[in-house]
Design an enzyme around this catalytic site. Structure first.
Site, short mmCIF file in Angstrom:
data_model
loop_
_atom_site.label_atom_id
_atom_site.label_comp_id
_atom_site.label_asym_id
_atom_site.label_seq_id
_atom_site.Cartn_x
_atom_site.Cartn_y
_atom_site.Cartn_z
N LYS A 184 0.84 -1.19 0.00
CA LYS A 184 0.00 0.00 0.00
C LYS A 184 0.88 1.24 0.00
CE LYS A 184 -3.87 2.23 2.40
NZ LYS A 184 -4.83 2.13 3.52
N ASP A 221 -14.34 5.16 9.29
CA ASP A 221 -14.70 4.98 7.88
C ASP A 221 -15.11 3.51 7.66
OD1 ASP A 221 -15.18 5.69 5.29
OD2 ASP A 221 -13.09 5.68 4.67
#
Length: 507
Positions: A123, A228
């Site tokens: 990532k 989130d």
């Protein structure tokens, strides 16, 4: 922020990475880095560095920009990626690079493999995209800073996510296993499955709904809120088990808006199940149902947690954290950068030491000249007054002759002091002058000096001026590149010249 192409990584030399690392280190205090500064930090010849800089700009690892005051180089996202990948490759974490499997508003996801050909997930944090630039209002990465580069903010985001994943995995939460991180890159376990947003059929909708709600409550009981928690950040494995991802935005339950974020996570799950599966449940958790069991927020220093509350939680649960972990991320040094460049830190220290030595020499030289002049004047006045008072009955010619002898002695003394080594310690020089002043017998000193005091002072002053000019660094301009000030002056002259021609000017 285009796609990452790692083909050039195998062709870059160690000198290329030395230059990239030097640009990264200088970016901490400079917005644009001159080529001369990059050459000094990288400890390479300036001509060779200039060639390397042009090649790196050609491959878009660096960018050359013209500022209002000065011009210089800036590290791009691709160059920052190469630095991180180089370190991870040297550690043996990554040996091959695959395709891109995901793109988010603040990250890119790639498939990589280690030396054993095990597939991993890489990532790359990409803060600064136009769709997500309100970092100050949504994250506390800036803290007390008014400005910080997007590369540095991406690095903070990656470090925070790695810390969250590590502590959550130790508590038994379903998260990917973190493996390693460097700069803005995080390497983790590859989840065999897909995001919940791509799932259209589930064997047991009620069980999945209850499990996701339990995860929200468990996180809150441990002191953190995801912030989130939606279908895009929930992975469903092949066996139907959920895996939580994406943690940089997590906050503490002590945050002033913690209840709002908690309720938003719950509503995101309820709305998705109603929209996708037509499932509506009247049972859902609330913020009042939270009962703290652990203090993950205190260990990771989560957003919204006051320092005093953090100390109280750690003391209550008898948890000790090393002092190194309590320090702020901004005080961390680029350890990987310095380890990749051998002797880079020593070169920087040597440059600083040389500048300090030159400044000390200048100060000692000025001090010695002032001390010599002052001591000579006082010595001449004291001796001349004493001798003239003792011999008032003598004739005027005799007194005049004595004064001339004393002046010759002082000329010889001043000449010897001027030739004295100015690079030695100040204390030794003062002791040398004091020893010379203790002489009482005038006859024991030679009076054969033929150089006038004014000439000696003039020569000493010229020598000191020349030494000061040599110590000052000369202003250099990169060959083939005009400085920003020269470029502005040239443009102004062209504008004035154009205004003097035509209708309103003289032809």
């Amino acid at each position: 922020m285009g796609k990452l192409d790692v083909k050039l990584l195998r062709y870059l030399t160690s000198e290329d990475f030395r230059v990239l690392t030097a640009i990264e280190i200088c970016s901490k205090n400079h917005e644009l880095i001159p080529g001369i500064l990059a050459a000094k930090v990288a400890n390479l010849r300036y001509g060779g560095v200039q060639k390397l800089l042009k090649e790196l700009c050609k491959h878009k690892l660096l960018s050359y920009e013209r500022g209002m005051r000065y011009d210089g180089y800036r590290l791009t996202n691709a160059g920052y990626d190469y630095l991180a990948l180089k370190v991870l490759t040297q550690r043996g974490i990554i040996s091959s690079f695959g395709n891109q499997i995901g793109v988010g508003k603040e990250s890119n996801i790639y498939i990589v493999a280690d030396e054993e050909r095990t597939s991993l997930c890489l990532k790359l944090h990409r803060l600064g995209r136009t769709c997500f630039r309100n970092i100050k209002g949504k994250r506390d990465y800036h803290q007390h800073r008014h400005f910080a580069s997007w590369l540095y903010l991406s690095r903070i985001s990656a470090a925070r996510e790695f810390a969250y994943m590590k502590v959550l995995l130790d508590r038994g939460f379903p998260v990917p296993k973190p493996i390693d991180f460097n700069r803005h890159c995080v390497v983790m376990e590859l989840v065999e499955g897909g995001p919940l947003c791509n799932v259209h059929e589930v064997n047991n909708v009620e069980a999945l709904y209850d499990e996701l709600m339990d995860l929200i409550v468990r996180l809150a009981n441990h002191g953190v809120i995801h912030g989130d928690f939606n279908e895009f950040n929930i992975m469903i494995k092949d066996d139907g088990k959920p895996i939580i991802i994406d943690f940089p935005q997590m906050i503490s339950t002590e945050h002033e808006n913690a209840e709002e974020y908690f309720q938003r996570d719950v509503n995101c799950v309820r709305d998705f199940f109603k929209r996708r599966f037509g499932y509506v449940s009247e049972l859902y958790p609330t913020f009042q149902d939270i009962s703290r069991e652990d203090c993950i927020d205190a260990e990771v220093n989560a957003s919204g947690l006051m320092k005093q509350v953090q100390k109280d939680l750690l003391k209550e649960l008898n948890i000790t954290i090393d002092a190194e972990n309590e320090e702020d991320n901004e005080t961390e040094i680029y350890e990987d950068c310095i380890n990749n460049v051998e002797g880079l830190e020593d070169q920087i220290n040597n440059l600083q030491l040389k500048s300090e030595i030159s400044e000390k020499k200048e100060k000692s030289t000025v001090f010695m000249c002032n001390a010599i002049t002052k001591d000579n004047n006082e010595y001449f006045e004291e001796i001349s007054t004493t001798i003239c008072s003792e011999k008032q009955n003598n004739s005027g010619n005799k007194c005049k002759q004595n004064n001339e002898n004393i002046e010759n002695i002082l000329i010889d003394k001043e000449h010897s002091n001027a030739l004295y080594d100015l690079s030695s310690d100040v204390e030794d020089k003062v002791a040398y002058i004091n020893d010379y002043d203790d002489i009482e017998s005038i006859r024991s000193v030679s009076t054969a000096a033929t150089i006038a005091p004014k000439v000696i002072k003039k020569k000493v002053k010229i020598a000191l001026d020349n030494r000061e000019k040599k110590s000052q660094s000369k202003r250099k301009i990169v060959k083939g590149e005009a400085s920003a000030v020269t470029r502005i002056r040239r443009e102004n002259r062209a504008t004035v010249k154009e205004s003097l021609t035509g209708i309103w000017g003289l032809e």
